[in-house]
Design a protein around this motif. Structure first.
Motif, PDB file in Angstrom:
ATOM      1  N   UNK A   1     -38.674  96.327  89.793  1.00 18.06           N
ATOM      2  CA  UNK A   1     -38.005  95.686  88.646  1.00 18.06           C
ATOM      3  C   UNK A   1     -36.991  94.642  89.126  1.00 18.06           C
ATOM      4  N   UNK A   2     -36.245  94.970  90.175  1.00 21.94           N
ATOM      5  CA  UNK A   2     -35.236  94.037  90.694  1.00 21.94           C
ATOM      6  C   UNK A   2     -35.905  92.746  91.158  1.00 21.94           C
ATOM      7  N   UNK A   3     -37.015  92.891  91.851  1.00 18.70           N
ATOM      8  CA  UNK A   3     -37.738  91.717  92.351  1.00 18.70           C
ATOM      9  C   UNK A   3     -38.211  90.851  91.185  1.00 18.70           C
ATOM     10  N   UNK A   4     -38.732  91.493  90.125  1.00 15.78           N
ATOM     11  CA  UNK A   4     -39.222  90.740  88.963  1.00 15.78           C
ATOM     12  C   UNK A   4     -38.072  89.987  88.293  1.00 15.78           C
ATOM     13  N   UNK A   5     -36.903  90.619  88.220  1.00 13.56           N
ATOM     14  CA  UNK A   5     -35.748  89.938  87.613  1.00 13.56           C
ATOM     15  C   UNK A   5     -35.368  88.695  88.408  1.00 13.56           C
ATOM     16  N   UNK A   6     -35.378  88.824  89.740  1.00 11.15           N
ATOM     17  CA  UNK A   6     -35.004  87.683  90.585  1.00 11.15           C
ATOM     18  C   UNK A   6     -36.036  86.562  90.456  1.00 11.15           C
ATOM     19  N   UNK A   7     -37.329  86.932  90.454  1.00 13.91           N
ATOM     20  CA  UNK A   7     -38.366  85.895  90.311  1.00 13.91           C
ATOM     21  C   UNK A   7     -38.206  85.168  88.978  1.00 13.91           C
ATOM     22  N   UNK A   8     -37.919  85.919  87.915  1.00 14.33           N
ATOM     23  CA  UNK A   8     -37.722  85.296  86.605  1.00 14.33           C
ATOM     24  C   UNK A   8     -36.524  84.365  86.612  1.00 14.33           C
ATOM     25  N   UNK A   9     -35.420  84.826  87.199  1.00 19.12           N
ATOM     26  CA  UNK A   9     -34.202  84.019  87.244  1.00 19.12           C
ATOM     27  C   UNK A   9     -34.420  82.751  88.067  1.00 19.12           C
ATOM     28  N   UNK A  10     -35.185  82.877  89.158  1.00 13.60           N
ATOM     29  CA  UNK A  10     -35.426  81.696  89.994  1.00 13.60           C
ATOM     30  C   UNK A  10     -36.243  80.660  89.226  1.00 13.60           C
ATOM     31  N   UNK A  11     -37.311  81.111  88.574  1.00 17.16           N
ATOM     32  CA  UNK A  11     -38.156  80.148  87.843  1.00 17.16           C
ATOM     33  C   UNK A  11     -37.352  79.481  86.721  1.00 17.16           C
ATOM     34  N   UNK A  12     -36.486  80.256  86.021  1.00 20.96           N
ATOM     35  CA  UNK A  12     -35.643  79.642  84.988  1.00 20.96           C
ATOM     36  C   UNK A  12     -34.702  78.612  85.599  1.00 20.96           C
ATOM     37  N   UNK A  13     -34.121  78.980  86.770  1.00 18.05           N
ATOM     38  CA  UNK A  13     -33.176  78.063  87.423  1.00 18.05           C
ATOM     39  C   UNK A  13     -33.879  76.748  87.781  1.00 18.05           C
ATOM     40  N   UNK A  14     -35.074  76.871  88.360  1.00 22.07           N
ATOM     41  CA  UNK A  14     -35.789  75.644  88.763  1.00 22.07           C
ATOM     42  C   UNK A  14     -36.132  74.798  87.531  1.00 22.07           C
ATOM     43  N   UNK A  15     -36.581  75.444  86.480  1.00 21.96           N
ATOM     44  CA  UNK A  15     -36.919  74.723  85.258  1.00 21.96           C
ATOM     45  C   UNK A  15     -35.667  74.031  84.698  1.00 21.96           C
ATOM     46  N   UNK A  16     -34.541  74.754  84.667  1.00 18.92           N
ATOM     47  CA  UNK A  16     -33.288  74.181  84.145  1.00 18.92           C
ATOM     48  C   UNK A  16     -32.803  72.999  84.982  1.00 18.92           C
ATOM     49  N   UNK A  17     -33.169  72.990  86.261  1.00 17.66           N
ATOM     50  CA  UNK A  17     -32.681  71.915  87.148  1.00 17.66           C
ATOM     51  C   UNK A  17     -33.741  70.845  87.393  1.00 17.66           C
ATOM     52  N   UNK A  18     -34.769  70.816  86.567  1.00 21.76           N
ATOM     53  CA  UNK A  18     -35.743  69.729  86.626  1.00 21.76           C
ATOM     54  C   UNK A  18     -36.768  69.841  87.741  1.00 21.76           C
ATOM     55  N   UNK A  19     -36.981  71.041  88.244  1.00 20.59           N
ATOM     56  CA  UNK A  19     -37.973  71.211  89.311  1.00 20.59           C
ATOM     57  C   UNK A  19     -39.324  71.608  88.731  1.00 20.59           C
ATOM     58  N   UNK A  20     -40.380  70.989  89.269  1.00 19.73           N
ATOM     59  CA  UNK A  20     -41.746  71.252  88.836  1.00 19.73           C
ATOM     60  C   UNK A  20     -42.373  72.280  89.777  1.00 19.73           C
ATOM     61  N   UNK A  21     -43.008  73.299  89.201  1.00 21.16           N
ATOM     62  CA  UNK A  21     -43.667  74.299  90.063  1.00 21.16           C
ATOM     63  C   UNK A  21     -45.008  73.741  90.533  1.00 21.16           C
ATOM     64  N   UNK A  22     -45.207  73.722  91.844  1.00 18.65           N
ATOM     65  CA  UNK A  22     -46.432  73.153  92.421  1.00 18.65           C
ATOM     66  C   UNK A  22     -47.108  74.205  93.306  1.00 18.65           C
ATOM     67  N   UNK A  23     -48.113  74.910  92.789  1.00 24.70           N
ATOM     68  CA  UNK A  23     -48.815  75.868  93.641  1.00 24.70           C
ATOM     69  C   UNK A  23     -49.714  75.117  94.626  1.00 24.70           C
ATOM     70  N   UNK A  24     -49.576  75.389  95.907  1.00 21.01           N
ATOM     71  CA  UNK A  24     -50.403  74.707  96.913  1.00 21.01           C
ATOM     72  C   UNK A  24     -51.305  75.727  97.602  1.00 21.01           C
ATOM     73  N   UNK A  25     -52.225  75.220  98.420  1.00 24.66           N
ATOM     74  CA  UNK A  25     -53.250  76.071  99.039  1.00 24.66           C
ATOM     75  C   UNK A  25     -52.623  77.093  99.993  1.00 24.66           C
ATOM     76  N   UNK A  26     -53.125  78.310  99.918  1.00 25.03           N
ATOM     77  CA  UNK A  26     -52.677  79.363 100.839  1.00 25.03           C
ATOM     78  C   UNK A  26     -53.494  79.305 102.132  1.00 25.03           C
ATOM     79  N   UNK A  27     -54.780  78.919 101.983  1.00 24.27           N
ATOM     80  CA  UNK A  27     -55.659  78.779 103.145  1.00 24.27           C
ATOM     81  C   UNK A  27     -55.644  77.316 103.562  1.00 24.27           C
ATOM     82  N   UNK A  28     -55.169  77.051 104.791  1.00 24.25           N
ATOM     83  CA  UNK A  28     -54.931  75.657 105.198  1.00 24.25           C
ATOM     84  C   UNK A  28     -55.597  75.351 106.538  1.00 24.25           C
ATOM     85  N   UNK A  29     -55.940  74.078 106.763  1.00 26.04           N
ATOM     86  CA  UNK A  29     -56.547  73.713 108.056  1.00 26.04           C
ATOM     87  C   UNK A  29     -55.531  73.653 109.204  1.00 26.04           C
TER      88      UNK A  29
END
Lengths: 292, 187
Positions: free
Chosen positions: A7-35
């Motif tokens: 639960x603590x981890x989920x709260x922190x992840x939620x707070x981080x995503x809200x913080x980034x959104x509030x500060x104008x940051x765009x979430x960009x998922x990139x490839x996990x498997x890389x050359x």
């Protein structure tokens, strides 16, 4: 793993995503498997599917910056072989964010604000006030040494490179003494990785800082290197160090070298999410928040 | 030789010709540095702590330490005398080697005597020992308040804090690692 930990981890992840959104940051998922994984001598990428599991999303996010985005972030899994302990896993959760036009001091302000938001979401006391200091200051305080004048032998008494001796002394005498919230700036130029090097200090230092909470390394930030020729030279030097250490060289990321010239002046930072949760919850390791 | 991945609490190693025991350890890897194991070690002869950090590729020398169960016999001007109950061999340890353990040693107590390269250097007490109170202020019956203590002198001469209801002549259990009262015991 514990219900409260998850639960603590989920709260922190939620707070981080809200913080980034509030500060104008765009979430960009990139490839996990890389050359091309990181080339740093001491990072060990896990081979998979003809490529590697990423050791961090750094290269991909920088290419995203080069295509014209001003503020971006990603939260996701990263993989580093041969790392296991109370504060280390082979697989862990990294958060990286990049911003055009900022200075390292601005990123420190952002870390303070983000950590405050995460602490508020957890209902725990926020760490701080944050101290802003340098590696050389901390060596003077905790090891009684002027780092700018030391040799490897002064530092560890072992027959080893200056960087190894400096790190050995850092983790023995300095890191355990870092109480509270501390930004540690001005790392030796030889440990710059992909940060710019500045020559307006008593010795050449990387424009790079680390954030610590109670001796736990939480984040590492760069003023990003933008010179393609210098980037290639650092990649090649890192591969030589890998070979000298008996490790396989890694493919150089030509796409990043091609893109770096189009990046704006950029600051970037990587923060260990598992560690942030654990440090705020005063756990003695990251396991309680993870399902493994 | 031990490798760094063999490091565990309680592992005994030799460093700079001195015997040490690992009392704590942690894997550490600075973001831009190599992997280390940071250890806290205790010198088995002097009792002093040492912080030492090992690279993952380094190795540690085992140390020639054995422990033998022996019975405490008596203390004299020479030191503290112990006997091996199987072989009847006797050894004497100087007071410095026994250290604070002397506070809890009573006749016929069985302890582990540590030998380094054949020389007795230290003793390991049981975690809990039972000792008689030879002096304390009279108890206050029914006062089971916690948090309030009075000093009590034990048969070994050691002084520990005990709850107010405990009486002179009673036996108590003491934690030898912390030197703290645990509970009263019937003898």
């Amino acid at each position: 793993m514990s219900p409260d930990g998850i639960r603590a981890r989920a709260k922190v992840l939620g707070a981080m995503r809200r913080w980034f959104s509030d500060h104008g940051y765009l979430e960009v998922p990139t490839a996990v498997l890389v050359p091309s994984p990181a080339l740093e001598e001491h990072l060990h990428a896990i081979p998979a599917g003809g490529g590697f599991l990423r050791t961090s999303p750094e290269f991909a996010l920088k290419r995203a910056m080069a295509c014209g985005l001003g503020r971006i972030y990603e939260i996701g899994p990263c993989f580093r072989d041969r790392e296991h302990g109370a504060w280390h896993r082979r697989e862990f959760t990294m958060c990286e964010w990049y911003r055009a036009g900022g200075e390292p001091e601005d990123v420190m302000d952002e870390v303070e604000s983000l950590v405050r938001a995460a602490a508020a979401a957890l209902g725990v006391r926020e760490p701080g006030p944050w101290r802003r200091t340098t590696v050389a200051t901390l060596f003077a305080e905790h090891a009684g040494l002027d780092l700018t004048l030391t040799t490897a032998r002064d530092l560890s008494g072992e027959d080893e490179s200056w960087d190894d001796a400096m790190m050995r002394r850092f983790v023995t005498d300095v890191e355990p003494a870092l109480h509270g919230a501390v930004f540690v700036a001005d790392w030796p130029a030889s440990q710059a990785a992909l940060a710019r090097v500045r020559d307006d200090r008593a010795w050449p230092v990387a424009t790079r800082f680390e954030a610590y909470i109670d001796g736990v390394e939480l984040a590492n930030a760069f003023h990003e290197l933008l010179d393609a020729g210098e980037l290639r030279a650092r990649f090649e030097a890192a591969n030589r160090a890998r070979v000298d250490a008996g490790e396989a060289p890694h493919p150089v990321d030509e796409r990043l070298i091609g893109a770096v010239g189009r990046m704006p002046r950029t600051t970037g930072i990587a923060l260990g999410v598992d560690r942030l949760v654990a440090a705020l919850m005063s756990w003695d390791g990251i396991g309680a928040g993870r399902v493994e | 030789m031990y490798s760094v991945s063999d490091i565990r609490k309680g592992l005994k190693v030799e460093i700079d010709n001195q015997p040490y025991v690992v009392i704590d350890f942690q894997f550490v890897k600075p973001g831009k540095g190599q992997a280390f194991t940071r250890t806290k070690l205790k010198n088995l002869i002097t009792g002093n702590n040492l912080d030492r950090t090992f690279k993952i590729v380094e190795s540690l020398a085992p140390c020639d330490v054995t422990d033998v169960n022996m019975q405490f016999m008596y203390a004299d001007a020479e030191g503290y005398n112990f006997m091996n109950l199987e072989t009847y061999d006797q050894v004497s340890l100087p007071a410095e080697a026994v250290g604070d353990a002397k506070n809890w040693l009573i006749d016929e107590m069985q302890v582990n005597v540590l030998f380094y390269k054949g020389r007795a250097i230290n003793i390991d007490l049981p975690n809990f020992v039972e000792l008689e109170i030879t002096y304390c202020e009279p108890g206050i019956k029914g006062n089971t308040a916690t948090g309030t203590n009075k000093p009590a002198t034990l048969s070994t001469g050691a002084i520990v804090g005990v709850p107010l209801f405990v009486e002179q002549g009673e036996w108590i259990k003491v934690d030898t690692r912390t030197g703290e009262y645990v509970e009263r015991v019937k003898r």
